[in-house]
Design a protein around this motif. Structure first.
Motif: not given
Length: 571
Positions: A408-422, A259-270
């Motif tokens: 109230a809400f409880l928060y469960t990070p599931f991507l980008n948080y395997v080591e417990g920080d950002l 295509s000659g066109r730019p491509l982007s892909v979603s990326l997170s730590q799983a």
């Protein structure tokens, strides 16, 4: 007579180039920035920005307002966070092209993939279109508070061309691939920004069926990409699990080559593949070194689920005792949950559920404060707090959910948080081949609220972070204004410079505060959605027109449909 329509005076200008902040005036006329510096002439309106941050409007390239934009003129919550342009149609889901008999299928796909209530989509969508150009026309007929751009979603396209075979993920024929390529070419010529697809098992319809595009062959993807290339403009966007990373990247490279066109892909730590993101970054660097424009869209923080009685999920949703009362109105459910016998049954059944899991989910679950802490430590988890109190973690979770009368809400990070920080999120953000994205504004309305990513970049990364290295303010502004705009070909915005589109934020940066998400019931058919406000956005302008003042809508609707790539003023 006044020379300018507006002059924003004496602000700390961070212009989107990455250059250091400087005290300057910004003059605007006829929807464009005219001068940045010492402006001596007068204006019809002047704003004293002394002590405030003056920045370009933010460009969010990964949203899902495809339905909301057809019935709602205010694209919140994104517009509350300094965003002045949104790009929708991501992840291969959307509502055009479409045949009349397939309305239900596309609603089920969007409901399942993006957690948008089907009832709201049924009532809100007018379906005054079949082709993608007709869909663009429908978006254009409704004025908006911010600018909107759209991409062609592969799921709808495949269903339109292949019918039931497409929904069943059968292999497309050469003629069908050619037809899809031609439809995309015409759509881009009519103003679509590009083409998007999904190759992740996480994306399923509300019936639990995989997305129609999950196993689309390389020949199909390359053929459609060629259609984008035939239009001479446009971008490609992909979300994938990277299960076979070599196959996927070979496919991506062929799409860009064809295509000659730019491509982007979603990326997170799983969690399942905690180092795969590094491999992806290496392959992106290699592709760009070979002259193939490819980048990753990355999140501003962990992607996390909000567990709450008002939301889609609670920690107890898989217990029979909770399901018996789950459909009750909130007040009645809270009353029932306060019954000691109900509490005992739910806790007992949750013990059984938790015993079958290979991990302690309460070790990854945190109270969501106000302001919310999006980088909590292990000591802040429900498991840790329960140990300190001498109670079971699920009992603590149960009691916390009942706070604020069940809001109230409880928060469960599931991507980008395997080591417990950002730290992984920071490494992703600072990489040369990434841009901020993945906010999913308008989607996941019952369990995720990430349209506030722009505010997180400003507050957490540029000002407040305590558990690691911060990121310079000039970088986070440039990334989510100029870099995101350029990534999708919108070269007329994202900078405060003469000739550029006058999308501007005036921000009380020192006091900018992100509030906790709340649940609203304002979608069509009374559908619910998570909303999140911020305090500190003093003025937001779209094409020189003030749309938000002090976080409140002014009533102005200068936003337009952006048809295709936009050249820079110099070109």
């Amino acid at each position: 007579m006044a020379t300018f329509d507006l002059v924003i005076r004496a602000g700390s200008v961070v212009d989107g180039t990455g250059a250091p902040a400087r005290t300057a005036d910004v003059a605007i006329r006829d929807g464009e920035v005219v001068e940045v510096g010492r402006v001596r002439d007068s204006a019809a309106r002047e704003i004293d920005a002394d002590g405030a941050l003056v920045a370009p409007g933010f460009v969010d390239i990964h949203t899902h307002y495809d339905g909301q934009a057809t019935w709602d003129s205010q694209l919140v919550p994104s517009a509350w966070h300094g965003v002045t342009t949104v790009v929708m149609g991501n992840c291969g889901v959307g509502f055009a092209p479409v045949k009349p008999d397939d309305h239900q299928r596309l609603i089920e796909l969007m409901e399942g993939v993006e957690d948008i209530p089907g009832a709201a989509l049924h009532e809100g969508l007018t379906w005054e279109w079949e082709s993608f150009p007709e869909y663009l026309d429908a978006i254009e007929r409704r004025p908006h508070d911010i600018d909107v751009a759209a991409q062609v979603p592969h799921g709808a396209l495949r269903l339109f061309v292949m019918g039931e075979r497409g929904a069943n993920r059968e292999t497309a024929s050469a003629d069908e691939i050619a037809a899809m390529g031609e439809i995309v070419r015409a759509a881009v010529a009519a103003g679509a920004l590009g083409f998007t697809t999904s190759r992740t098992l996480n994306h399923r319809t509300s019936r639990g069926e995989p997305t129609p595009t999950l196993t689309a062959a390389r020949e199909e993807l390359v053929g459609i990409a060629s259609g984008v290339g035939d239009a001479g403009t446009g971008v490609l966007q992909v979300v994938t699990d990277f299960l076979d990373i070599d196959y996927e990247f070979t496919t991506f490279r062929e799409m860009v080559e064809a295509s000659g066109r730019p491509l982007s892909v979603s990326l997170s730590q799983a969690r399942q593949r905690p180092t795969r993101w590094r491999e992806v970054l290496d392959l992106l660097a290699e592709a760009n070194a070979d002259g193939l424009e490819m980048r990753a869209q990355v999140a501003a923080r962990a992607v996390g689920v909000l567990n709450g009685l008002q939301g889609t999920l609670t920690p107890f949703s898989f217990t029979e005792a909770y399901r018996e009362i789950a459909a009750l109105p909130l007040a009645e459910r809270v009353h029932a949950l306060r019954d000691p016998s109900v509490r005992a049954r739910i806790i007992e059944q949750d013990d059984t559920v938790s015993a079958k899991l290979p991990f302690d989910r309460y070790a990854d679950m945190y109270p969501l404060g106000d302001p919310p802490d999006y980088e909590p430590s292990a000591d802040d988890s429900l498991a840790a707090e329960a140990r300190r109190r001498g109670v079971k973690a699920n009992e603590l979770a149960y009691d916390l959910l009942l706070e604020d009368e069940g809001r109230a809400f409880l928060y469960t990070p599931f991507l980008n948080y395997v080591e417990g920080d950002l730290e992984v999120a920071r490494e992703l953000l600072v990489d040369d081949n990434t841009v901020p994205g993945l906010s999913d504004g308008g989607a996941h309305v019952g369990m995720i609220c990430d349209a506030s990513f722009p505010t997180t970049l400003l507050t957490h990364w540029a000002r407040d972070r305590r558990r690691g290295e911060r990121i310079p303010l000039v970088d986070v502004v440039a990334w989510q204004s100029r870099s995101t705009a350029a990534a999708v070909g919108l070269l007329d915005r994202g900078l405060l410079a003469p000739g550029m589109k006058a999308d501007v934020n005036v921000i009380d940066f020192d006091n900018l505060t992100l509030r906790r998400p709340t649940m609203a019931f304002d979608l069509p058919a009374g559908g619910k959605r998570l909303l999140q406000r911020a305090e500190g956005y003093l003025h937001t302008f779209v094409s020189g027109v003030e749309t938000y003042a002090g976080g409140e809508h002014t009533g102005a609707l200068p936003g337009v449909l952006v048809r295709g790539a936009q050249p820079s003023p110099e070109s």
